[in-house]
Write a protein that holds these residues in place. Structure first.
Motif, short mmCIF file in Angstrom:
data_model
loop_
_atom_site.label_atom_id
_atom_site.label_comp_id
_atom_site.label_asym_id
_atom_site.label_seq_id
_atom_site.Cartn_x
_atom_site.Cartn_y
_atom_site.Cartn_z
N GLU A 19 0.85 -1.19 0.00
CA GLU A 19 0.00 0.00 0.00
C GLU A 19 0.89 1.24 0.00
O GLU A 19 1.69 1.44 0.90
CB GLU A 19 -0.93 0.00 1.22
N MET A 20 0.74 2.07 -1.01
CA MET A 20 1.49 3.31 -1.13
C MET A 20 0.56 4.46 -0.75
O MET A 20 -0.48 4.24 -0.14
CB MET A 20 2.04 3.44 -2.55
N GLN A 21 0.89 5.67 -1.11
CA GLN A 21 0.08 6.83 -0.74
C GLN A 21 -1.31 6.80 -1.38
O GLN A 21 -2.30 6.96 -0.70
CB GLN A 21 0.80 8.13 -1.13
N LYS A 22 -1.38 6.61 -2.71
CA LYS A 22 -2.66 6.66 -3.40
C LYS A 22 -3.04 5.35 -4.07
O LYS A 22 -4.21 5.00 -4.12
CB LYS A 22 -2.66 7.78 -4.44
N TYR A 23 -2.07 4.66 -4.62
CA TYR A 23 -2.33 3.43 -5.36
C TYR A 23 -1.39 2.34 -4.86
O TYR A 23 -0.29 2.63 -4.39
CB TYR A 23 -2.13 3.64 -6.87
N PRO A 24 -1.76 1.08 -5.00
CA PRO A 24 -0.88 0.01 -4.55
C PRO A 24 0.25 -0.26 -5.54
O PRO A 24 0.12 -0.03 -6.74
CB PRO A 24 -1.81 -1.20 -4.48
N LEU A 25 1.36 -0.73 -5.01
CA LEU A 25 2.46 -1.25 -5.82
C LEU A 25 2.24 -2.76 -5.88
O LEU A 25 2.16 -3.41 -4.84
CB LEU A 25 3.80 -0.91 -5.17
N LEU A 26 2.12 -3.30 -7.09
CA LEU A 26 1.77 -4.71 -7.28
C LEU A 26 2.82 -5.45 -8.10
O LEU A 26 3.31 -4.92 -9.11
CB LEU A 26 0.43 -4.81 -8.01
N VAL A 27 3.14 -6.65 -7.66
CA VAL A 27 4.04 -7.55 -8.39
C VAL A 27 3.48 -8.96 -8.26
O VAL A 27 3.03 -9.35 -7.19
CB VAL A 27 5.47 -7.52 -7.80
N ILE A 28 3.52 -9.70 -9.36
CA ILE A 28 3.19 -11.13 -9.31
C ILE A 28 4.41 -11.89 -9.81
O ILE A 28 4.84 -11.72 -10.95
CB ILE A 28 1.94 -11.48 -10.15
#
Length: 95
Positions: A19-28
């Motif tokens: 969870e970042m400030q406004k949007y999530p950082l996602l990795v699969i």
């Protein structure tokens, strides 16, 4: 941080959500490489000789699986990953 198993045809990938400030950082992460969101840099992955594909405008793992691939590294291209295929299709080639 959220860690989730993502079911693929040939096994499970590992989804990581920060969870970042406004949007999530996602990795699969799959066996041979990873699918990244717009926060991450394909040029850095290329320099580090990683197999990676990028999708943009996503806020969940499901979004990532359905979004079109917009950038790939050389090693990802060698696995048959192409621009425009879905994130799920790219991950299947990385397993």
């Amino acid at each position: 941080m959220l860690i989730e198993q993502i079911q693929l045809k040939n096994g499970c990938a590992l989804g990581l959500r920060f969870e970042m400030q406004k949007y999530p950082l996602l990795v699969i992460r799959a066996e041979k490489g990873f699918l990244m969101c717009g926060y991450l840099n394909v040029n850095a992955a290329e320099t580090l000789e990683d197999t990676a594909a990028k999708v943009k405008g996503v806020q969940s793992f499901e979004d990532m699986l359905n979004a079109p691939v917009v950038e790939v590294t050389k090693l990802a291209r060698e696995l048959g990953i192409e621009l425009g295929m879905t994130g799920r299709e790219a991950l299947e080639k990385m397993y």
